[in-house]
Design a protein around this motif. Structure first.
Motif, PDB file in Angstrom:
ATOM      1  N   UNK A  20       0.851  -1.200   0.000  1.00  0.00           N
ATOM      2  CA  UNK A  20       0.000   0.000   0.000  1.00  0.00           C
ATOM      3  C   UNK A  20       0.885   1.249   0.000  1.00  0.00           C
ATOM      4  N   UNK A  21       0.386   2.330  -0.616  1.00  0.00           N
ATOM      5  CA  UNK A  21       1.140   3.587  -0.645  1.00  0.00           C
ATOM      6  C   UNK A  21       1.075   4.310   0.696  1.00  0.00           C
ATOM      7  N   UNK A  22       2.185   4.883   1.093  1.00  0.00           N
ATOM      8  CA  UNK A  22       2.248   5.703   2.296  1.00  0.00           C
ATOM      9  C   UNK A  22       1.914   7.132   1.878  1.00  0.00           C
ATOM     10  N   UNK A  23       0.946   7.756   2.566  1.00  0.00           N
ATOM     11  CA  UNK A  23       0.516   9.112   2.219  1.00  0.00           C
ATOM     12  C   UNK A  23       0.478  10.009   3.457  1.00  0.00           C
ATOM     13  N   UNK A  24       0.164  11.264   3.221  1.00  0.00           N
ATOM     14  CA  UNK A  24       0.033  12.235   4.309  1.00  0.00           C
ATOM     15  C   UNK A  24      -1.065  11.829   5.283  1.00  0.00           C
ATOM     16  N   UNK A  25      -2.063  11.091   4.815  1.00  0.00           N
ATOM     17  CA  UNK A  25      -3.130  10.602   5.702  1.00  0.00           C
ATOM     18  C   UNK A  25      -2.560   9.668   6.775  1.00  0.00           C
ATOM     19  N   UNK A  26      -1.522   8.907   6.436  1.00  0.00           N
ATOM     20  CA  UNK A  26      -0.873   8.049   7.425  1.00  0.00           C
ATOM     21  C   UNK A  26      -0.196   8.888   8.504  1.00  0.00           C
ATOM     22  N   UNK A  76      -1.722  21.133  15.840  1.00  0.00           N
ATOM     23  CA  UNK A  76      -2.768  20.728  14.897  1.00  0.00           C
ATOM     24  C   UNK A  76      -2.084  20.142  13.670  1.00  0.00           C
ATOM     25  N   UNK A  77      -2.660  19.056  13.155  1.00  0.00           N
ATOM     26  CA  UNK A  77      -2.073  18.390  11.990  1.00  0.00           C
ATOM     27  C   UNK A  77      -3.157  18.212  10.939  1.00  0.00           C
ATOM     28  N   UNK A  78      -2.755  18.419   9.667  1.00  0.00           N
ATOM     29  CA  UNK A  78      -3.726  18.291   8.577  1.00  0.00           C
ATOM     30  C   UNK A  78      -3.028  17.790   7.322  1.00  0.00           C
ATOM     31  N   UNK A  79      -3.617  16.763   6.714  1.00  0.00           N
ATOM     32  CA  UNK A  79      -3.150  16.299   5.409  1.00  0.00           C
ATOM     33  C   UNK A  79      -3.735  17.243   4.372  1.00  0.00           C
ATOM     34  N   UNK A  80      -2.891  18.026   3.717  1.00  0.00           N
ATOM     35  CA  UNK A  80      -3.327  19.004   2.721  1.00  0.00           C
ATOM     36  C   UNK A  80      -3.710  18.295   1.424  1.00  0.00           C
ATOM     37  N   UNK A  81      -2.904  17.325   1.038  1.00  0.00           N
ATOM     38  CA  UNK A  81      -3.183  16.460  -0.113  1.00  0.00           C
ATOM     39  C   UNK A  81      -2.460  15.145   0.151  1.00  0.00           C
ATOM     40  N   UNK A  82      -2.391  14.263  -0.813  1.00  0.00           N
ATOM     41  CA  UNK A  82      -1.792  12.944  -0.596  1.00  0.00           C
ATOM     42  C   UNK A  82      -0.341  12.987  -0.123  1.00  0.00           C
ATOM     43  N   UNK A  83       0.384  14.018  -0.498  1.00  0.00           N
ATOM     44  CA  UNK A  83       1.810  14.062  -0.181  1.00  0.00           C
ATOM     45  C   UNK A  83       2.244  15.339   0.535  1.00  0.00           C
ATOM     46  N   UNK A  84       1.296  16.046   1.130  1.00  0.00           N
ATOM     47  CA  UNK A  84       1.626  17.255   1.873  1.00  0.00           C
ATOM     48  C   UNK A  84       0.925  17.217   3.219  1.00  0.00           C
ATOM     49  N   UNK A  85       1.699  17.429   4.273  1.00  0.00           N
ATOM     50  CA  UNK A  85       1.161  17.442   5.634  1.00  0.00           C
ATOM     51  C   UNK A  85       1.543  18.767   6.289  1.00  0.00           C
ATOM     52  N   UNK A  86       0.621  19.318   7.053  1.00  0.00           N
ATOM     53  CA  UNK A  86       0.852  20.629   7.666  1.00  0.00           C
ATOM     54  C   UNK A  86       0.682  20.518   9.181  1.00  0.00           C
TER      55      UNK A  86
END
Length: 176
Positions: A76-82, A107-117
């Motif tokens: 499985x792909x590892x993404x910002x959601x992980x 505070x943490x937020x997955x902006x898109x599949x490969x960006x985490x803030x």
């Protein structure tokens, strides 16, 4: 390909990095799991899953761009959601992770599949050093109650994204 065997002195009660406390558990965790950043031989931070780190002018928002195409050992792909899932798991008091105190007000937020803030309540210059936590697979743990993570089979047979995948834990009883 190939096999890597490592002998460690000390108990291994869990292979879940959220609960690693002995030197053997911490060493195993670093082999099995990736983190956003890790330390190189000189003690400097280097990107592990991270490709790029940006900070806002106020120094309170950190945006991390992940490397694309990184896979968990099950494919499985590892993404910002992980990453978002891992931090929220750490922050959840039911998880009972000792890492919680470091993340409570972030505070943490997955902006898109490969960006985490990450949004901090105040400037914290050494925050990048906190980005060395092990990332856990959301797709395998999302249906496990936070209070049951420690006892879940994942803790004895984990699926990581680090340089080595788990196959077998063999312990030898010490005889005197």
């Amino acid at each position: 390909g190939g096999t890597y065997a490592e002998a460690l002195l000390g108990p291994i009660d869990t292979l879940d990095p959220l609960y690693a406390s002995s030197s053997a558990e911490i060493a195993a965790s670093k082999l099995l799991f990736s983190s956003l950043y890790s330390y190189d031989q000189t003690g400097s931070l280097r990107g592990d899953l991270s490709e790029k780190l940006e900070t806002n002018a106020a120094g309170t928002v950190y945006t991390v761009k992940l490397k694309e195409g990184v896979q968990w050992h099950d494919g499985a792909l590892l993404t910002a959601k992980d990453v978002e899932f891992t931090i929220n798991l750490i922050k959840n008091p039911e998880t009972r992770s000792s890492l919680r105190v470091n993340w409570q007000d972030v505070k943490v937020k997955a902006v898109d599949d490969y960006t985490i803030q990450f949004e901090l309540p105040a400037v914290y210059a050494s925050f990048p050093n906190a980005l060395t936590f092990a990332v856990l697979p959301q797709h395998l743990l999302k249906d496990v109650a936070p209070g049951a993570i420690r006892e879940n089979t994942f803790s004895q047979s984990p699926v990581g994204s680090g340089p080595f995948s788990f196959r077998l834990l063999q312990s030898a009883d010490e005889k005197k």
